[in-house]
Design an enzyme around this catalytic site. Structure first.
Site, PDB file in Angstrom:
ATOM      1  N   HIS A 153     -63.812 -31.487 -56.881  1.00 20.89           N
ATOM      2  CA  HIS A 153     -62.428 -31.262 -57.089  1.00 20.89           C
ATOM      3  C   HIS A 153     -62.234 -30.429 -58.266  1.00 20.89           C
ATOM      4  O   HIS A 153     -63.062 -30.254 -59.092  1.00 20.89           O
ATOM      5  CB  HIS A 153     -61.840 -32.615 -57.639  1.00 20.89           C
TER       6      HIS A 153
ATOM      7  N   ASP B  53     -60.345 -38.476 -51.008  1.00 20.78           N
ATOM      8  CA  ASP B  53     -60.231 -38.403 -49.473  1.00 20.78           C
ATOM      9  C   ASP B  53     -61.389 -38.848 -48.698  1.00 20.78           C
ATOM     10  O   ASP B  53     -61.584 -38.949 -47.682  1.00 20.78           O
ATOM     11  CB  ASP B  53     -60.052 -36.859 -49.313  1.00 20.78           C
TER      12      ASP B  53
HETATM   13  N1  ACO Z   1     -69.639 -29.303 -50.972  1.00 24.57           N
HETATM   14  C1  ACO Z   1     -70.635 -28.451 -51.230  1.00 24.57           C
HETATM   15  N2  ACO Z   1     -70.455 -27.673 -52.347  1.00 24.57           N
HETATM   16  C2  ACO Z   1     -69.365 -27.706 -53.083  1.00 24.57           C
HETATM   17  C3  ACO Z   1     -68.342 -28.389 -52.691  1.00 24.57           C
HETATM   18  C4  ACO Z   1     -68.480 -29.365 -51.731  1.00 24.57           C
HETATM   19  N3  ACO Z   1     -67.441 -30.067 -51.261  1.00 24.57           N
HETATM   20  N4  ACO Z   1     -67.364 -28.326 -53.691  1.00 24.57           N
HETATM   21  C5  ACO Z   1     -67.636 -27.171 -54.451  1.00 24.57           C
HETATM   22  N5  ACO Z   1     -69.006 -26.909 -54.216  1.00 24.57           N
HETATM   23  C6  ACO Z   1     -69.845 -25.934 -54.819  1.00 24.57           C
HETATM   24  C7  ACO Z   1     -69.438 -24.492 -54.487  1.00 24.57           C
HETATM   25  O1  ACO Z   1     -70.037 -23.926 -53.397  1.00 24.57           O
HETATM   26  C8  ACO Z   1     -69.622 -23.826 -55.991  1.00 24.57           C
HETATM   27  O2  ACO Z   1     -71.014 -23.649 -55.960  1.00 24.57           O
HETATM   28  P1  ACO Z   1     -71.784 -22.135 -56.723  1.00 24.57           P
HETATM   29  O3  ACO Z   1     -71.283 -22.407 -57.927  1.00 24.57           O
HETATM   30  O4  ACO Z   1     -73.192 -22.388 -56.349  1.00 24.57           O
HETATM   31  O5  ACO Z   1     -71.090 -21.356 -55.944  1.00 24.57           O
HETATM   32  C9  ACO Z   1     -69.369 -24.876 -57.085  1.00 24.57           C
HETATM   33  O6  ACO Z   1     -69.723 -26.087 -56.130  1.00 24.57           O
HETATM   34  C10 ACO Z   1     -68.010 -24.852 -57.577  1.00 24.57           C
HETATM   35  O7  ACO Z   1     -67.175 -24.818 -56.311  1.00 24.57           O
HETATM   36  P2  ACO Z   1     -65.707 -24.100 -56.318  1.00 24.57           P
HETATM   37  O8  ACO Z   1     -65.052 -23.904 -54.895  1.00 24.57           O
HETATM   38  O9  ACO Z   1     -65.889 -23.054 -57.592  1.00 24.57           O
HETATM   39  O10 ACO Z   1     -64.692 -25.351 -56.969  1.00 24.57           O
HETATM   40  P3  ACO Z   1     -63.285 -25.508 -57.005  1.00 24.57           P
HETATM   41  O11 ACO Z   1     -63.046 -26.268 -58.005  1.00 24.57           O
HETATM   42  O12 ACO Z   1     -62.688 -24.169 -56.805  1.00 24.57           O
HETATM   43  O13 ACO Z   1     -62.846 -26.068 -55.556  1.00 24.57           O
HETATM   44  C11 ACO Z   1     -62.451 -27.623 -54.185  1.00 24.57           C
HETATM   45  C12 ACO Z   1     -62.452 -27.513 -55.535  1.00 24.57           C
HETATM   46  C13 ACO Z   1     -61.882 -26.811 -53.276  1.00 24.57           C
HETATM   47  C14 ACO Z   1     -61.813 -29.251 -53.968  1.00 24.57           C
HETATM   48  C15 ACO Z   1     -63.873 -28.119 -53.417  1.00 24.57           C
HETATM   49  O14 ACO Z   1     -64.803 -28.907 -54.280  1.00 24.57           O
HETATM   50  C16 ACO Z   1     -63.781 -28.318 -52.089  1.00 24.57           C
HETATM   51  O15 ACO Z   1     -63.783 -27.441 -51.191  1.00 24.57           O
HETATM   52  N6  ACO Z   1     -64.037 -29.645 -51.809  1.00 24.57           N
HETATM   53  C17 ACO Z   1     -64.201 -30.035 -50.216  1.00 24.57           C
HETATM   54  C18 ACO Z   1     -62.610 -30.193 -49.924  1.00 24.57           C
HETATM   55  C19 ACO Z   1     -62.038 -31.377 -50.345  1.00 24.57           C
HETATM   56  O16 ACO Z   1     -62.784 -32.683 -50.645  1.00 24.57           O
HETATM   57  N7  ACO Z   1     -60.697 -31.161 -50.856  1.00 24.57           N
HETATM   58  C20 ACO Z   1     -60.118 -32.484 -51.223  1.00 24.57           C
HETATM   59  C21 ACO Z   1     -59.567 -32.170 -52.804  1.00 24.57           C
HETATM   60  S1  ACO Z   1     -58.521 -33.532 -53.375  1.00 24.57           S
HETATM   61  C22 ACO Z   1     -57.103 -33.544 -52.855  1.00 24.57           C
HETATM   62  O17 ACO Z   1     -56.854 -32.481 -52.478  1.00 24.57           O
HETATM   63  C23 ACO Z   1     -56.561 -34.782 -52.827  1.00 24.57           C
END
Ligand code: ACO
Length: 433
Positions: free
Chosen positions: A308, A366
């Site tokens: 998140h 979720d």
């Molecule tokens: N699975 C695997 N790796 C992940 C995930 C994930 N779900 N989420 C983040 N990471 C990793 C990224 O690859 C990144 O790794 P790195 O540092 O080696 O490059 C690190 O964790 C940070 O990730 P970011 O994408 O920079 O984090 P951000 O805060 O931008 O993303 C997000 C948040 C979009 C929610 C992300 O965690 C994601 O895509 N999750 C899956 C989708 C999801 O469940 N969304 C629901 C959000 S809640 C809602 O809307 C109610």
């Protein structure tokens, strides 16, 4: 507050700028850079707004490191356990929990605005039956401004309130109609003797040819799902609603913009994607191989329902959602749900894996909501629609707060331009064959 705490200094190109520091009731201090461009001809750069507060708000507070979510100061678990969605709507919109008379009057107003203009029901016939219900939602909610123009004067507080009551009341009806249209069943009209959540289940699952009794345990679960999704401060869709509203657009158009933004898989589409992922994993034995794929950056696969932007700890809503999933499964006598087994084991494995621990990736709301909604009888295509329905109160409360904020201006971010320098037009005959 000492001077050192009430301002920050920025040294740039031989000049020092004093930037005021604002203190919120909770949360980090905020450096006010609003005059920086006027004084220093310099922008700040923050893609995705990870360090930027776009507004001042009194509605919702999140401490992502501690896993805390408060609405008007009340913790989400207390609201979900002791309150109901109608009360949460009142709280978010008006700022306080209602007393008994306020509650009666608010519930009466919402219940008596649930029907939609009859001509709106014909609007649905223009869509293909296989259209995604979110596509239908964006269009039909946007079209509310064509049907309810007596509540689109945003400068009139009473019109703002009527429009807000209308969206909170009518979104369930529109969502249920989108579902019924999708599956080819006749629309079911709202029933005033039912609660908000029970009425919604009735409109979705009743058919004219037989009696449908709403199961109170399932209605309570639905109500709790609505509470858990009601607001989440300045997330992508809420910021979209605020940005759209900042131009003076009418509230129905702003909510439609919020719905469009919510549709994306990184936001509201995540529960649909999480359930799909659990189905693809299929069995617990396949989890280790799946986790390896997620950790391999070249695969571009993410563990959906994990991570998140704000929560770097357990999403407090995920715990309540997990409990709600159990209640629904047990009420419907589902003893063994293979997807729940996969979800539980996946969560256990991920929470003990260095990759997820180091990146502070925890289950979000979720992760379990898809399983719950599927067990309630909703197809995956409806999941984001339910999220939109619940989030409408958050969107409209934030919209109202923005309109009533005297410091509100049209939202207009700046950019770091890296395109071509100025060049002269070349006629097409000179651009080669
Ligand atoms: N699975 C695997 N790796 C992940 C995930 C994930 N779900 N989420 C983040 N990471 C990793 C990224 O690859 C990144 O790794 P790195 O540092 O080696 O490059 C690190 O964790 C940070 O990730 P970011 O994408 O920079 O984090 P951000 O805060 O931008 O993303 C997000 C948040 C979009 C929610 C992300 O965690 C994601 O895509 N999750 C899956 C989708 C999801 O469940 N969304 C629901 C959000 S809640 C809602 O809307 C109610």
């Amino acid at each position: 507050m000492s001077d050192a705490e009430s301002s920050a200094k920025l040294a740039f190109k031989g000049q020092t700028y004093d930037l005021p520091v604002k203190k919120g009731a909770l949360g980090p201090d905020v450096i006010d850079i609003s005059k920086l461009y006027a004084e220093g001809k310099v922008f700040t750069f923050d893609p995705g707004y990870t360090s930027t507060a776009s507004c001042e708000s009194r509605i919702t507070y999140i401490d992502g490191d501690e896993g805390i979510l408060l609405h008007r100061g009340y913790p989400i678990d207390q609201l979900a356990e002791n309150g109901d969605f109608i009360e949460t709507c009142y709280l978010l919109y008006y700022g306080e929990l209602p007393n008994q008379a306020q509650r009666r009057s608010f519930e009466h107003a919402i219940t008596h605005h649930t029907m939609i203009h009859e001509q709106m029901s014909r609007f649905f016939q223009g869509f293909r039956r296989d259209a995604h219900p979110m596509a239908v939602m964006v269009a039909v909610v946007g079209a509310m401004s064509a049907f309810y123009h007596d509540s689109t004067d945003i400068d009139d507080p009473r019109q703002r309130e009527i429009a807000s009551h209308r969206v909170i009341a009518k979104l369930p009806t529109i969502a249920a109609m989108a579902y019924k249209y999708h599956i080819g069943q006749p629309f079911v009209y709202p029933r005033n003797e039912l609660s908000y959540a029970a009425n919604f289940l009735h409109m979705c699952f009743a058919v004219p040819c037989e009696e449908y009794k709403v199961n109170p345990i399932l209605a309570r679960a639905m109500d709790r799902i609505f509470i858990l999704h009601a607001d989440h401060e300045q997330n992508a869709s809420t910021s979209t609603v605020r940005l759209a509203g900042s131009s003076g657009a009418n509230p129905f158009a702003c909510i439609a913009a919020g719905i469009a933004c919510l549709w994306g898989p990184a936001h509201g589409g995540a529960n649909e994607a999480a359930l799909k992922m659990l189905g693809e994993i299929g069995t617990v034995d396949n989890i280790p191989a799946f986790i390896e794929k997620v950790k391999d950056k070249s695969s571009n696969i993410r563990l959906m329902g994990f991570g998140h932007r704000v929560y770097k700890n357990y999403d407090p809503r995920a715990k309540i959602m997990q409990q709600t999933a159990h209640e629904v499964l047990s009420e419907l006598g589902v003893k063994d749900d293979p997807l729940l087994d996969v979800a539980r084991e996946l969560e256990r494995v991920a929470l003990n894996d260095k990759y997820f621990v180091e990146r502070k990736l925890y289950p979000n709301v979720d992760f379990y909501s898809g399983i719950t909604l599927r067990t309630l009888g909703f197809p995956t295509s409806m999941f984001t629609v339910l999220f939109a329905l619940a989030r409408t109160v958050g969107w409209i409360s934030q919209w109202k707060e923005m309109i009533e904020d005297p410091s509100q201006r049209i939202g207009r971010p700046r950019q770091l331009y890296n395109g071509p320098l100025k060049r002269d037009y070349v006629s097409i005959s000179k651009r080669g064959k």
